[in-house]
Write a protein that holds these residues in place. Structure first.
Motif, PDB file in Angstrom:
ATOM      1  N   LYS A 100       0.813  -1.219   0.000  1.00  0.00           N
ATOM      2  CA  LYS A 100       0.000   0.000   0.000  1.00  0.00           C
ATOM      3  C   LYS A 100       0.848   1.272   0.000  1.00  0.00           C
ATOM      4  CE  LYS A 100      -3.710  -2.594   0.693  1.00  0.00           C
ATOM      5  NZ  LYS A 100      -4.771  -2.777  -0.318  1.00  0.00           N
ATOM      6  N   SER A 101       2.102   1.158   0.399  1.00  0.00           N
ATOM      7  CA  SER A 101       3.043   2.286   0.474  1.00  0.00           C
ATOM      8  C   SER A 101       2.504   3.477   1.270  1.00  0.00           C
ATOM      9  CB  SER A 101       3.432   2.754  -0.934  1.00  0.00           C
ATOM     10  OG  SER A 101       4.043   1.717  -1.653  1.00  0.00           O
ATOM     11  N   PRO A 102       1.980   3.255   2.471  1.00  0.00           N
ATOM     12  CA  PRO A 102       1.469   4.390   3.245  1.00  0.00           C
ATOM     13  C   PRO A 102       2.569   5.057   4.069  1.00  0.00           C
ATOM     14  CG  PRO A 102       1.108   2.395   4.470  1.00  0.00           C
ATOM     15  CD  PRO A 102       1.821   1.988   3.192  1.00  0.00           C
ATOM     16  N   ILE A 103       2.240   6.203   4.638  1.00  0.00           N
ATOM     17  CA  ILE A 103       3.058   6.775   5.699  1.00  0.00           C
ATOM     18  C   ILE A 103       2.519   6.220   7.011  1.00  0.00           C
ATOM     19  CG2 ILE A 103       3.693   8.874   6.939  1.00  0.00           C
ATOM     20  CD1 ILE A 103       3.439  10.376   4.290  1.00  0.00           C
ATOM     21  N   ILE A 104       3.335   5.471   7.726  1.00  0.00           N
ATOM     22  CA  ILE A 104       2.931   4.921   9.023  1.00  0.00           C
ATOM     23  C   ILE A 104       3.494   5.852  10.093  1.00  0.00           C
ATOM     24  CG2 ILE A 104       3.003   2.929  10.556  1.00  0.00           C
ATOM     25  CD1 ILE A 104       3.528   1.193   8.085  1.00  0.00           C
ATOM     26  N   PHE A 105       2.637   6.695  10.619  1.00  0.00           N
ATOM     27  CA  PHE A 105       3.115   7.671  11.594  1.00  0.00           C
ATOM     28  C   PHE A 105       3.405   7.003  12.931  1.00  0.00           C
ATOM     29  CE2 PHE A 105       2.966  11.628  14.121  1.00  0.00           C
ATOM     30  CZ  PHE A 105       3.837  12.379  13.352  1.00  0.00           C
TER      31      PHE A 105
ATOM     32  N   ALA B 181      10.932  -1.209   2.904  1.00  0.00           N
ATOM     33  CA  ALA B 181       9.968  -0.546   2.016  1.00  0.00           C
ATOM     34  C   ALA B 181       8.805   0.096   2.762  1.00  0.00           C
ATOM     35  CB  ALA B 181       9.439  -1.511   0.957  1.00  0.00           C
ATOM     36  N   LEU B 182       8.943   0.263   4.081  1.00  0.00           N
ATOM     37  CA  LEU B 182       7.912   0.947   4.858  1.00  0.00           C
ATOM     38  C   LEU B 182       8.431   2.303   5.334  1.00  0.00           C
ATOM     39  CD1 LEU B 182       6.527  -1.988   7.034  1.00  0.00           C
ATOM     40  CD2 LEU B 182       5.417  -0.904   5.076  1.00  0.00           C
ATOM     41  N   ASP B 183       7.539   3.279   5.361  1.00  0.00           N
ATOM     42  CA  ASP B 183       7.867   4.623   5.835  1.00  0.00           C
ATOM     43  C   ASP B 183       7.267   4.779   7.230  1.00  0.00           C
ATOM     44  OD1 ASP B 183       8.284   7.283   6.315  1.00  0.00           O
ATOM     45  OD2 ASP B 183       7.321   8.015   4.489  1.00  0.00           O
ATOM     46  N   ILE B 184       8.095   4.583   8.260  1.00  0.00           N
ATOM     47  CA  ILE B 184       7.638   4.602   9.653  1.00  0.00           C
ATOM     48  C   ILE B 184       8.295   5.777  10.365  1.00  0.00           C
ATOM     49  CG2 ILE B 184       7.543   3.315  11.826  1.00  0.00           C
ATOM     50  CD1 ILE B 184       7.843   0.742  10.126  1.00  0.00           C
ATOM     51  N   ARG B 185       7.494   6.563  11.082  1.00  0.00           N
ATOM     52  CA  ARG B 185       8.025   7.741  11.769  1.00  0.00           C
ATOM     53  C   ARG B 185       8.239   7.496  13.267  1.00  0.00           C
ATOM     54  NH1 ARG B 185       6.904  11.717   7.865  1.00  0.00           N
ATOM     55  NH2 ARG B 185       6.974  10.568   5.897  1.00  0.00           N
ATOM     56  N   HIS B 186       7.306   6.784  13.917  1.00  0.00           N
ATOM     57  CA  HIS B 186       7.421   6.471  15.344  1.00  0.00           C
ATOM     58  C   HIS B 186       7.234   4.968  15.512  1.00  0.00           C
ATOM     59  CE1 HIS B 186       5.988  10.643  15.089  1.00  0.00           C
ATOM     60  NE2 HIS B 186       6.585  10.861  16.243  1.00  0.00           N
ATOM     61  N   LEU B 187       8.226   4.312  16.103  1.00  0.00           N
ATOM     62  CA  LEU B 187       8.170   2.861  16.281  1.00  0.00           C
ATOM     63  C   LEU B 187       8.279   2.524  17.763  1.00  0.00           C
ATOM     64  CD1 LEU B 187       8.235  -0.079  15.258  1.00  0.00           C
ATOM     65  CD2 LEU B 187      10.714   0.180  14.940  1.00  0.00           C
ATOM     66  N   THR B 188       7.295   1.779  18.264  1.00  0.00           N
ATOM     67  CA  THR B 188       7.284   1.346  19.659  1.00  0.00           C
ATOM     68  C   THR B 188       7.217  -0.174  19.720  1.00  0.00           C
ATOM     69  OG1 THR B 188       6.161   3.358  20.414  1.00  0.00           O
ATOM     70  CG2 THR B 188       6.030   1.428  21.846  1.00  0.00           C
ATOM     71  N   ILE B 189       8.212  -0.769  20.369  1.00  0.00           N
ATOM     72  CA  ILE B 189       8.202  -2.213  20.630  1.00  0.00           C
ATOM     73  C   ILE B 189       8.345  -2.351  22.143  1.00  0.00           C
ATOM     74  CG2 ILE B 189       9.242  -4.446  20.099  1.00  0.00           C
ATOM     75  CD1 ILE B 189      10.493  -3.139  17.612  1.00  0.00           C
ATOM     76  N   HIS B 190       7.231  -2.375  22.829  1.00  0.00           N
ATOM     77  CA  HIS B 190       7.206  -2.269  24.288  1.00  0.00           C
ATOM     78  C   HIS B 190       6.761  -3.581  24.916  1.00  0.00           C
ATOM     79  CE1 HIS B 190       6.395  -0.515  28.253  1.00  0.00           C
ATOM     80  NE2 HIS B 190       5.208  -1.090  28.212  1.00  0.00           N
ATOM     81  N   ASN B 191       7.495  -3.996  25.948  1.00  0.00           N
ATOM     82  CA  ASN B 191       7.109  -5.183  26.721  1.00  0.00           C
ATOM     83  C   ASN B 191       6.823  -6.372  25.803  1.00  0.00           C
ATOM     84  OD1 ASN B 191       6.479  -6.704  28.992  1.00  0.00           O
ATOM     85  ND2 ASN B 191       4.327  -6.089  28.984  1.00  0.00           N
TER      86      ASN B 191
ATOM     87  N   GLU C 186      18.400  -7.548  14.992  1.00  0.00           N
ATOM     88  CA  GLU C 186      19.380  -7.815  13.944  1.00  0.00           C
ATOM     89  C   GLU C 186      19.837  -6.512  13.292  1.00  0.00           C
ATOM     90  OE1 GLU C 186      18.171 -10.751  11.143  1.00  0.00           O
ATOM     91  OE2 GLU C 186      17.996 -12.341  12.651  1.00  0.00           O
ATOM     92  N   GLU C 187      21.064  -6.522  12.809  1.00  0.00           N
ATOM     93  CA  GLU C 187      21.687  -5.305  12.286  1.00  0.00           C
ATOM     94  C   GLU C 187      20.868  -4.655  11.180  1.00  0.00           C
ATOM     95  OE1 GLU C 187      25.990  -3.841  10.404  1.00  0.00           O
ATOM     96  OE2 GLU C 187      25.757  -5.854  11.268  1.00  0.00           O
ATOM     97  N   THR C 188      20.199  -5.455  10.361  1.00  0.00           N
ATOM     98  CA  THR C 188      19.452  -4.909   9.225  1.00  0.00           C
ATOM     99  C   THR C 188      17.964  -4.696   9.523  1.00  0.00           C
ATOM    100  OG1 THR C 188      19.161  -7.171   8.396  1.00  0.00           O
ATOM    101  CG2 THR C 188      21.016  -5.903   7.517  1.00  0.00           C
ATOM    102  N   ALA C 189      17.558  -4.900  10.768  1.00  0.00           N
ATOM    103  CA  ALA C 189      16.135  -4.797  11.097  1.00  0.00           C
ATOM    104  C   ALA C 189      15.590  -3.384  10.908  1.00  0.00           C
ATOM    105  CB  ALA C 189      15.894  -5.261  12.529  1.00  0.00           C
ATOM    106  N   LEU C 190      16.410  -2.378  11.210  1.00  0.00           N
ATOM    107  CA  LEU C 190      15.953  -0.987  11.160  1.00  0.00           C
ATOM    108  C   LEU C 190      16.648  -0.172  10.074  1.00  0.00           C
ATOM    109  CD1 LEU C 190      16.072  -0.309  15.019  1.00  0.00           C
ATOM    110  CD2 LEU C 190      14.081  -1.010  13.684  1.00  0.00           C
ATOM    111  N   SER C 191      17.529  -0.800   9.330  1.00  0.00           N
ATOM    112  CA  SER C 191      18.383  -0.056   8.396  1.00  0.00           C
ATOM    113  C   SER C 191      17.598   0.688   7.328  1.00  0.00           C
ATOM    114  CB  SER C 191      19.391  -1.001   7.735  1.00  0.00           C
ATOM    115  OG  SER C 191      18.724  -2.058   7.061  1.00  0.00           O
ATOM    116  N   SER C 192      16.417   0.196   6.977  1.00  0.00           N
ATOM    117  CA  SER C 192      15.628   0.844   5.926  1.00  0.00           C
ATOM    118  C   SER C 192      14.837   2.046   6.438  1.00  0.00           C
ATOM    119  CB  SER C 192      14.658  -0.165   5.302  1.00  0.00           C
ATOM    120  OG  SER C 192      13.739  -0.648   6.272  1.00  0.00           O
ATOM    121  N   LEU C 193      14.878   2.296   7.748  1.00  0.00           N
ATOM    122  CA  LEU C 193      14.077   3.375   8.339  1.00  0.00           C
ATOM    123  C   LEU C 193      14.890   4.643   8.586  1.00  0.00           C
ATOM    124  CD1 LEU C 193      12.074   1.305  11.006  1.00  0.00           C
ATOM    125  CD2 LEU C 193      11.475   1.779   8.621  1.00  0.00           C
TER     126      LEU C 193
END
Length: 254
Positions: A74-79, A98-108, A115-122
């Motif tokens: 869908k190529s959205p902006i994921i705020f 290939a995702l456009d993410i502005r705020h990422l929360t991975i809590h609890n 992994e080293e490449t998990a966030l490299s595209s962001l």
């Protein structure tokens, strides 16, 4: 006259064609739309002013991967992408490709490794990262080093015991770093190298520091607030806050 009329008609027709084109969901200023609920279940989606708000709660990596795959199409902006209370011991490589993410929360979410490449595209879009209340035993330096627009990094309530040299290298836009209630006993002298350009607030409270990490702190020229309460520091030694930069701190010891 005839050619002028043709040109005018062509311009009008071209304008109508542009109006009829479907909006591109990933471009700023264009309407954002959520995928069908069945396509990303058990995740949920809401449309916000600045993009989509995606919540994937109490699930596992297979369902998260499925939802991310749908969103990529869908190529959205994921705020906001919120992944709380999940079974997610490892964040796999390229999971957000290939995702456009502005705020990422991975809590609890029992997160112990990224992994080293998990966030490299962001790196060009992510401004806030929250990995609080997990099982991280080290700063995930290799995973975050390419987040060149990150402003806020929350690593509260993990199991980090040492901050190694250049742990945050690459995060030269970071303004707030909070590491409250880890198990930090030592901070190497070059630990905060790379944060000296923008960092304004640093929270080291609730750890196991026995002394003020003077050498590590001395390079933080822009720091305005240091929180170091609830540690094992019994006294402030001469020289702990020596230097012009340290006199600007709000030092919370009690």
């Amino acid at each position: 006259m005839f050619s002028s009329n043709i040109l005018g008609a062509a311009i009008v027709l071209l304008g109508l064609m542009f109006k009829l084109l479907p909006p591109v969901s990933g471009q700023p200023g264009q309407p954002q739309t959520c995928p069908a609920a069945s396509e990303i279940s058990p995740c949920a989606c809401q449309v916000k002013k600045n993009g989509l708000d995606i919540l994937c709660e109490a699930t596992d990596i297979s369902h998260i991967n499925k939802a991310m795959g749908t969103l990529k199409g869908k190529s959205p902006i994921i705020f906001y992408l919120k992944l709380p209370h999940n079974n997610l011991p490892k964040l796999q490589g390229f999971v957000f490709l290939a995702l456009d993410i502005r705020h990422l929360t991975i809590h609890n979410s029992s997160l112990a490794a990224i992994e080293e490449t998990a966030l490299s595209s962001l790196g060009k879009g992510l401004t806030q990262l929250d990995v609080s209340q997990n099982q991280l035993s080290n700063v995930p330096s290799n995973a975050v080093k390419n987040l060149h627009h990150l402003l806020i990094f929350n690593i509260n309530h993990n199991k980090i015991s040492q901050i190694h040299n250049k742990a945050f290298e690459g995060l030269d836009t970071l303004e707030i770093l909070t590491m409250y209630e880890n198990k930090i006993t030592s901070i190497e002298p070059e630990a905060f190298r790379g944060l000296d350009k923008k960092l304004k607030r640093l929270n080291l409270g609730g750890n196991e520091l026995a002394t003020v990490p003077q050498k590590a702190l001395s390079i933080l020229d822009t720091l305005k607030k240091l929180e170091i309460q609830e540690n094992k520091i019994k006294k402030i030694k001469d020289g702990d806050f020596e230097g012009k930069t340290l006199r600007r701190f709000i030092f919370l010891l009690l």
